[in-house]
Design an enzyme around this catalytic site. Structure first.
Site, PDB file in Angstrom:
ATOM      1  CE  LYS A  73      -3.970  -2.221   2.283  1.00 24.84           C
ATOM      2  NZ  LYS A  73      -4.811  -2.238   3.522  1.00 24.84           N
ATOM      3  NE  ARG A  92      -2.449  -6.153   6.862  1.00 26.34           N
ATOM      4  CZ  ARG A  92      -3.589  -6.645   6.385  1.00 26.34           C
ATOM      5  NH1 ARG A  92      -4.148  -7.698   6.946  1.00 26.34           N
ATOM      6  NH2 ARG A  92      -4.165  -6.082   5.336  1.00 26.34           N
ATOM      7  CD  GLU A 114      -8.935  -8.564  -4.112  1.00 25.13           C
ATOM      8  OE1 GLU A 114      -7.796  -8.986  -3.820  1.00 25.13           O
ATOM      9  OE2 GLU A 114      -9.808  -8.334  -3.257  1.00 25.13           O
ATOM     10  NE  ARG A 161      -6.195 -12.468   4.314  1.00 23.49           N
ATOM     11  CZ  ARG A 161      -6.922 -11.342   4.397  1.00 23.49           C
ATOM     12  NH1 ARG A 161      -6.979 -10.500   3.369  1.00 23.49           N
ATOM     13  NH2 ARG A 161      -7.576 -11.048   5.485  1.00 23.49           N
ATOM     14  CG  HIS A 165      -5.207  -5.973  -0.737  1.00 24.37           C
ATOM     15  ND1 HIS A 165      -6.424  -6.080  -0.113  1.00 24.37           N
ATOM     16  CD2 HIS A 165      -5.293  -6.748  -1.851  1.00 24.37           C
ATOM     17  CE1 HIS A 165      -7.210  -6.869  -0.827  1.00 24.37           C
ATOM     18  NE2 HIS A 165      -6.553  -7.289  -1.892  1.00 24.37           N
ATOM     19  CB  THR A 170      -7.422  -6.718   9.335  1.00 22.45           C
ATOM     20  OG1 THR A 170      -7.852  -7.788   8.488  1.00 22.45           O
ATOM     21  CG2 THR A 170      -7.780  -5.386   8.703  1.00 22.45           C
ATOM     22  CE1 TYR A 207      -9.392  -2.859   0.335  1.00 23.77           C
ATOM     23  CE2 TYR A 207      -8.556  -0.810  -0.577  1.00 23.77           C
ATOM     24  CZ  TYR A 207      -8.342  -1.990   0.106  1.00 23.77           C
ATOM     25  OH  TYR A 207      -7.091  -2.311   0.561  1.00 23.77           O
ATOM     26  CG  ASN A 228      -3.592  -2.731   6.936  1.00 25.99           C
ATOM     27  OD1 ASN A 228      -3.463  -2.243   5.810  1.00 25.99           O
ATOM     28  ND2 ASN A 228      -4.642  -3.458   7.279  1.00 25.99           N
TER      29      ASN A 228
HETATM   30  P1  DAT Z   1      -7.860  -7.123   5.011  1.00 23.61           P
HETATM   31  O1  DAT Z   1      -7.061  -6.008   4.391  1.00 23.61           O
HETATM   32  O2  DAT Z   1      -7.080  -7.811   6.098  1.00 23.61           O
HETATM   33  O3  DAT Z   1      -8.427  -8.081   3.998  1.00 23.61           O
HETATM   34  P2  DAT Z   1     -10.539  -6.009   5.233  1.00 23.61           P
HETATM   35  O4  DAT Z   1     -10.803  -6.532   3.873  1.00 23.61           O
HETATM   36  O5  DAT Z   1     -11.538  -6.330   6.310  1.00 23.61           O
HETATM   37  O6  DAT Z   1      -9.100  -6.459   5.765  1.00 23.61           O
HETATM   38  O7  DAT Z   1     -10.437  -4.426   5.189  1.00 23.61           O
HETATM   39  C1  DAT Z   1      -9.756  -3.789   4.128  1.00 23.61           C
HETATM   40  C2  DAT Z   1      -8.921  -2.678   4.694  1.00 23.61           C
HETATM   41  O8  DAT Z   1      -9.776  -1.686   5.269  1.00 23.61           O
HETATM   42  C3  DAT Z   1      -7.977  -3.097   5.825  1.00 23.61           C
HETATM   43  O9  DAT Z   1      -6.745  -3.583   5.348  1.00 23.61           O
HETATM   44  C4  DAT Z   1      -7.826  -1.820   6.587  1.00 23.61           C
HETATM   45  C5  DAT Z   1      -9.162  -1.139   6.425  1.00 23.61           C
HETATM   46  N1  DAT Z   1     -10.024  -1.424   7.583  1.00 23.61           N
HETATM   47  C6  DAT Z   1     -10.716  -2.557   7.826  1.00 23.61           C
HETATM   48  N2  DAT Z   1     -11.394  -2.476   8.974  1.00 23.61           N
HETATM   49  C7  DAT Z   1     -11.145  -1.246   9.470  1.00 23.61           C
HETATM   50  C8  DAT Z   1     -11.539  -0.534  10.636  1.00 23.61           C
HETATM   51  N3  DAT Z   1     -12.376  -1.098  11.528  1.00 23.61           N
HETATM   52  N4  DAT Z   1     -11.052   0.711  10.811  1.00 23.61           N
HETATM   53  C9  DAT Z   1     -10.241   1.287   9.914  1.00 23.61           C
HETATM   54  N5  DAT Z   1      -9.811   0.672   8.798  1.00 23.61           N
HETATM   55  C10 DAT Z   1     -10.254  -0.571   8.572  1.00 23.61           C
HETATM   56 MG    MG Z   2      -9.920  -7.831   2.568  1.00 20.63          MG
END
Ligand code: DAT
Ligand code: MG
Length: 151
Positions: free
Chosen positions: A11, A104, A128, A87, A117, A93, A51, A114
């Site tokens: 990212k 992370r 994706e 992963r 992705h 996350t 997203y 973080n």
């Molecule tokens: P991941 O990236 O582990 O697949 P995700 O798909 O649930 O996680 O969310 C996508 C991204 O959105 C994640 O990397 C960071 C952000 N995110 C997720 N939950 C969040 C939260 N509660 N507060 C702030 N950012 C968040």
């Molecule tokens: Mg995700």
């Protein structure tokens, strides 16, 4: 073992911090093969497609502005169980909960920054990878070392 492709992004925080190489090295060291890789700036439209599942959530506007805030390194990794292995290397996350030894866990402290992705499942991975890479940008090749990585 299911051969899979998965989409990884270093990212904008990872690129700006100069740790993209470290992140890529950790993924490469698993033995997964890099099938595609490029630096790009994500547009608002691509961010919305990527997203879409999070649209409407409180963190969505911040997530889109962050992911479009600077260049990312997009990588397609290929290999047995590539999705779940990537992963595992990424970690949870929220970096505050991510295990030591993960990207992370070791390289981030804030869920909104973080660093990495990775596709969550086979359906997301197929969607994706196609969002970021055309067919000619994905290279299928053998490595002399492959027999030392997969039995
Ligand atoms: P991941 O990236 O582990 O697949 P995700 O798909 O649930 O996680 O969310 C996508 C991204 O959105 C994640 O990397 C960071 C952000 N995110 C997720 N939950 C969040 C939260 N509660 N507060 C702030 N950012 C968040
Ligand atoms: Mg995700």
């Amino acid at each position: 073992m299911a051969n899979e492709k998965t989409l990884i992004l270093v990212k904008p925080d990872g690129v700006q911090r100069g740790i993209a190489g470290q992140v890529i090295a950790r993924l490469e060291a698993t033995g997964l093969r890099i099938a595609g890789m490029k630096l790009l700036q994500i547009s608002d439209g691509l961010a919305a497609e990527h997203y879409g599942e999070h649209e409407g959530k409180p963190f969505y506007p911040g997530l889109v502005s962050f992911i479009t805030s600077g260049p990312v390194v997009a990588i397609c990794l290929d290999g047995p169980n590539a999705i779940s292995i990537a992963r595992k290397v990424m970690g949870s996350t929220n970096p505050a909960e991510a295990a030591p030894g993960t990207v992370r866990g070791d390289l981030a402290i804030d869920i909104g920054r973080n660093v990495i992705h990775g596709s969550a499942n086979e359906e997301d991975a197929a969607r994706e990878v196609a969002l970021y890479f055309s067919d000619v940008e994905l290279v299928d090749y053998a490595r002399a070392i492959d027999g030392w990585i997969v039995e």
